[in-house]
Design a protein around this motif. Structure first.
Motif, short mmCIF file in Angstrom:
data_model
loop_
_atom_site.label_atom_id
_atom_site.label_comp_id
_atom_site.label_asym_id
_atom_site.label_seq_id
_atom_site.Cartn_x
_atom_site.Cartn_y
_atom_site.Cartn_z
N LEU A 249 -29.98 8.70 -34.61
CA LEU A 249 -29.75 9.64 -33.75
C LEU A 249 -28.75 8.67 -32.86
O LEU A 249 -28.79 7.54 -32.54
N GLU A 250 -27.65 9.42 -31.86
CA GLU A 250 -26.80 8.55 -31.28
C GLU A 250 -27.27 8.97 -29.70
O GLU A 250 -27.49 10.04 -29.52
N ILE A 251 -27.42 7.92 -28.93
CA ILE A 251 -28.00 8.17 -27.61
C ILE A 251 -26.79 8.07 -26.49
O ILE A 251 -25.71 7.33 -26.79
N VAL A 252 -26.96 8.66 -25.50
CA VAL A 252 -25.91 8.75 -24.41
C VAL A 252 -26.63 8.57 -23.22
O VAL A 252 -27.95 9.01 -23.03
N SER A 253 -26.12 7.47 -22.54
CA SER A 253 -26.92 7.11 -21.16
C SER A 253 -26.30 7.23 -20.03
O SER A 253 -25.17 7.50 -19.92
N PRO A 254 -27.27 7.62 -18.85
CA PRO A 254 -26.50 8.23 -17.49
C PRO A 254 -25.59 7.06 -17.02
O PRO A 254 -25.98 5.85 -17.34
N ARG A 255 -24.72 7.55 -16.19
CA ARG A 255 -23.72 6.70 -15.57
C ARG A 255 -23.94 6.94 -13.93
O ARG A 255 -24.56 7.64 -13.44
N LEU A 256 -23.23 5.93 -13.27
CA LEU A 256 -23.25 5.99 -11.82
C LEU A 256 -22.77 7.58 -11.25
O LEU A 256 -21.97 8.29 -11.98
N ARG A 257 -23.34 8.05 -10.29
CA ARG A 257 -22.96 9.04 -9.47
C ARG A 257 -22.93 10.49 -10.32
O ARG A 257 -22.04 11.14 -10.72
N PRO A 258 -24.15 10.77 -11.19
CA PRO A 258 -24.29 11.83 -11.87
C PRO A 258 -24.21 13.06 -11.07
O PRO A 258 -24.58 13.46 -10.09
N TYR A 259 -23.31 14.03 -11.86
CA TYR A 259 -23.31 15.43 -11.24
C TYR A 259 -24.41 16.35 -11.81
O TYR A 259 -24.47 16.74 -12.97
N THR A 260 -25.37 16.91 -10.80
CA THR A 260 -26.40 17.46 -11.26
C THR A 260 -26.36 18.95 -11.15
O THR A 260 -27.36 19.78 -11.32
N ARG A 261 -25.18 19.60 -10.40
CA ARG A 261 -25.11 20.94 -10.44
C ARG A 261 -24.79 21.70 -11.71
O ARG A 261 -24.68 21.19 -12.69
N PRO A 262 -24.82 22.99 -11.82
CA PRO A 262 -24.78 23.65 -13.12
C PRO A 262 -23.26 23.39 -13.80
O PRO A 262 -22.14 23.46 -12.98
#
Length: 420
Positions: free
Chosen positions: A306-319
């Motif tokens: 499984l390949e994982i993606v990690s969160p980065r700075l300033r996430p955009y959380t809108r739709p």
């Protein structure tokens, strides 16, 4: 100047030349044979989609090895390997070189996508901004001839000679290779529309597919309260990461975002893909599953990751809405199934390029070029093969070509009603 000094100068000059220029001496028959053996054996041992094909790979060896005694030039050998590779009818398998009359790559070098419907070859999508659209080719038109050759005759040379059965996938790819044309011959497409025949010339006055240029790595704008970012076929360019970050930051105040991946036909790399997806996450998650059939074939031990993606700075959380189509290819397809697996976006559009797996590049021991074949199977984390994924919201193109129906559908989902 001594003879020894002259020789030293000549040697330095030759060693300083690019490999492609140093290797222009004709190969011997034994070297062509060695390269062909390496090509055939490497594909036998590493290509991971034989179970989906009607290809008789041992028969491919018989057919094309018999032609080797007549090979004396690089161009002849390139054509032989092109024909042998075409037996896989896999548009994710290619040589790293081409001839002037080689077929353009599908989908990177195409501006129209077609398939057989009730036995008739029908246009299902036209690439915006290119010659086919400019001259009036539209979805729903029936294809009658390509360069004055009836379609069935035009595709016949592009069907593999080793196939046990000519299946629908082989016919579809042959049709689209014929429509793509080669690198030097202007295309004439004869279509039937509204009961009348029309001749269209998508490469006049110039073949745009030979000189594709973009204004930038991406483009963006704000549509009411919604942000819009389109990637311009740059998913393999690491400079896109900084450009995407700054663009997304500028759209941080929007009520929703549209990410348009419909012009990403040349694939990319996972560094860029994970960088983009990481801007929309707040926690680590898997986005794609890999399988390695060659290892299982050799040792009998199945391997998958499984390949994982990690969160980065300033996430955009809108739709978020992701737009896809036939020119969403390879890494564009990987990002799409990734966003779907992450539960982070609504996918809107049509089926994508449906490219098989992840490719590995190999280089022939004597010739100056290589070849690329899928060696890893790729899956949605739910186990669905990547090439079988279709959008949750399917919106067909406008047959008149006047409205971007997918974009309109995305805006309808994301627009915030004005307050009274």
């Amino acid at each position: 100047m001594t003879t020894l000094f002259r020789f030293a100068c000549w040697l330095l000059l030759v060693l300083g030349l690019p490999g492609s220029l140093r290797a222009q001496a004709p190969l011997t028959p034994a070297q062509y044979q060695q390269d062909f053996d390496y090509f055939w054996t490497t594909i036998r041992d590493n290509y991971c989609y034989f179970d989906k094909k009607q290809t008789d790979w041992p028969r491919v060896r018989e057919l094309y090895e018999a032609q080797l005694p007549g090979i004396s030039t690089r161009a002849q050998f390139v054509r032989l390997l092109e024909n042998a590779l075409n037996e896989l009818y896999d548009n994710h398998a290619s040589l790293s070189t081409n001839l002037p009359d080689s077929r353009r790559l599908v989908p990177t070098g195409t501006d129209v996508w077609a398939r057989f419907e009730q036995g008739k070859p029908v246009v299902v999508a036209v690439r915006p901004g290119f010659g086919a659209e400019r001259v009036g080719l539209r979805p729903g038109m029936e294809l009658v001839a390509i360069n004055k050759v009836p379609v069935d005759q035009a595709i016949a040379p592009l069907l593999g000679r080793s196939l046990k059965t000519v299946d629908a996938a082989a016919r579809t790819l042959a049709l689209n290779l014929a429509l793509a044309g080669d690198h030097r011959t202007p295309r004439q497409l004869t279509v039937r529309t509204r009961g009348r025949l029309r001749n269209l010339y998508p490469d006049a006055p110039t073949a745009q597919l030979e000189h594709i240029r973009y204004a930038g790595l991406l483009e963006s704008r704000q549509l009411g309260t919604v942000g819009y970012i389109r990637i311009n076929n740059s998913l393999g360019n690491n400079r896109l990461i900084a450009a995407f970050d700054s663009t997304l930051d500028a759209l941080a105040g929007t009520s929703g975002l549209i990410l348009d991946l419909r012009e990403t036909p040349s694939g990319g790399n996972t560094t860029v893909a994970r960088a983009i997806m990481g801007r929309f996450l707040t926690q680590e998650q898997p986005y794609q599953r890999h399988e390695f059939p060659a290892e299982e074939r050799q040792f009998g031990i199945r391997r998958s990751t499984l390949e994982i993606v990690s969160p980065r700075l300033r996430p955009y959380t809108r739709p978020l809405v992701v737009l896809v189509g036939p020119w969403t290819s390879s890494m564009g397809e990987g990002i799409t199934i990734g966003f779907d697996a992450l539960g982070r976006a609504t996918i809107i559009g049509t089926e994508m390029a449906r490219l098989n797996g992840a490719v590995t590049s190999f280089r022939l021991p004597n010739s100056t070029f290589g070849f690329n074949i899928p060696t890893e199977r790729l899956y949605h984390v739910n186990g669905q093969p990547r090439e079988n994924f279709v959008p949750a919201v399917r919106i067909a193109p406008d047959p008149q070509g006047t409205t971007d129906t997918a974009l309109a559908g995305a805006l309808q989902r994301l627009q915030v009603p004005a307050r009274r």
